[in-house]
Design an enzyme around this catalytic site. Sequence first.
Site, PDB file in Angstrom:
ATOM      1  N   GLU A 224     -95.174  38.813  38.351  1.00  0.00           N
ATOM      2  CA  GLU A 224     -95.279  37.722  37.394  1.00  0.00           C
ATOM      3  C   GLU A 224     -96.292  36.682  37.868  1.00  0.00           C
ATOM      4  O   GLU A 224     -96.433  36.446  39.063  1.00  0.00           O
ATOM      5  CB  GLU A 224     -93.906  37.059  37.209  1.00  0.00           C
ATOM      6  CG  GLU A 224     -92.820  38.061  36.829  1.00  0.00           C
ATOM      7  CD  GLU A 224     -91.402  37.530  37.008  1.00  0.00           C
ATOM      8  OE1 GLU A 224     -91.235  36.279  37.003  1.00  0.00           O
ATOM      9  OE2 GLU A 224     -90.478  38.332  37.166  1.00  0.00           O
ATOM     10  N   GLU A 353     -90.344  30.888  29.232  1.00  0.00           N
ATOM     11  CA  GLU A 353     -88.957  30.972  29.700  1.00  0.00           C
ATOM     12  C   GLU A 353     -88.497  29.573  30.100  1.00  0.00           C
ATOM     13  O   GLU A 353     -89.253  28.802  30.686  1.00  0.00           O
ATOM     14  CB  GLU A 353     -88.862  31.909  30.904  1.00  0.00           C
ATOM     15  CG  GLU A 353     -87.469  31.991  31.528  1.00  0.00           C
ATOM     16  CD  GLU A 353     -87.437  32.866  32.778  1.00  0.00           C
ATOM     17  OE1 GLU A 353     -86.373  32.930  33.420  1.00  0.00           O
ATOM     18  OE2 GLU A 353     -88.481  33.465  33.113  1.00  0.00           O
TER      19      GLU A 353
END
Length: 438
Positions: A224, A353
Amino acid sequence: MADAYFSTRSRKRIVLLFFFVVCGLISLSCAARPPKASRQKLQVHKHLKRLNKPPVKTIESPDGDMIDCVHISHQPAFDHPFLKDHKIQMRPNYHPEGLYDEEKTESKERVNTINQLWHVNGMCPEDTIPIRRTKEDDVLRASSVKRYGKKKHTSIPIPKSADPDLDNESGHQHAIAYVEGDKFYGAKATMNVWEPKIQQPNEFSLSQIWILGGSFGEDLNSIEAGWQVSPDLYGDNNTRLFTYWTSDAYQATGCYNLLCSGFIQINNNIAMGASISLFLLIGIHNMISVFLSGSQLIGYFKPIEKYPFGIKLDEKEGNWWLQFGNTYVLGYWPSFLFSYLADSASMIEWGGEVVNSEPDGQHTSTEMGSGRFPEEGFGKASYFRNIQVVDKEYNLKAPKDIGTFTEQSNCYDVQTGSNSDWGHYFYYGGPGKNPNCP
């Protein structure tokens, strides 16, 4: 009779002596064992000594961060036993054609110059990398020394198409676009960057690319990269660059940035975890997007909207490379760290997120992206554009069948689109708590 009497007395003396000896030993043991707070402090200092490598040079950032310029061969990655004799790879063997040429008509200054706040006080010399120094308070904010710098196990977005029986109830919420059903060897997108408001210190807001392999169980592999605001991790509300990796669904392996051994950095200009400063960047055509409301600068500012990220697999070495902008190769994750990602990815995700820590069904007001819903569009809503994947021929291409996913669209939403300028794109985000998201 007398002999029996003295024998009894002797036994009593021996028992008493033994009793006093045992009590003395216990007292010494208790005296030698430090109290719980002292033990924690010793544990924290030991951890800091492992993380903070001796610097060649130290630069103090205006935001209070200390940036240590550490020799490239002394970075935390090389604490890993498998990297003991590792020869650092200074560049990928091959770039997919067109990986970072979408900005050809832009000025070199705007495209190639990446500035972080600490740069105003100096730069790191050649053969070193900049590392944000970890402080005692950073570690103490974590739930434990062991969990410092790690995400929670259930923080991965789980599209229903991936497993319709899995439902994310972790308190983490997402608004993402994704592709699946093929083998992927990399991904790219250009995103804009914001300073979302965070309601609680234990919450965060981030936008990133996920490179995924394995199931959504305990074998998940994930790489990520993106930007985040995380008061718990960094101690402030600054927008910061970050990376993350895990090979077991965030259980024991992996971490943010360089907070464990794994990611190998080769770039001496970018410090992962360091601030992207709105005040600094407005004047130098860089990253954070803002928009105007009355006299207050709280949103879109055109010259600094572009922020390209790419992650791709080096087929020859099997390493996953992180690249930023047209010229910045930041480093790589060695192939041995992963099982499912050892040769390709099975899913790519792009998006936002947040953590919702509010109890009793209440929703946090922590913002995702710009804090605006996708329908507000360009200049207000956060976006990813020019979304591409690397296929099995090692070419960049526009993905097919882009899916979207969000747990609560009335809190955070996502909308996709496509045109000749932006290719495949999507707007995403939202304010969290609002009249339709109580």
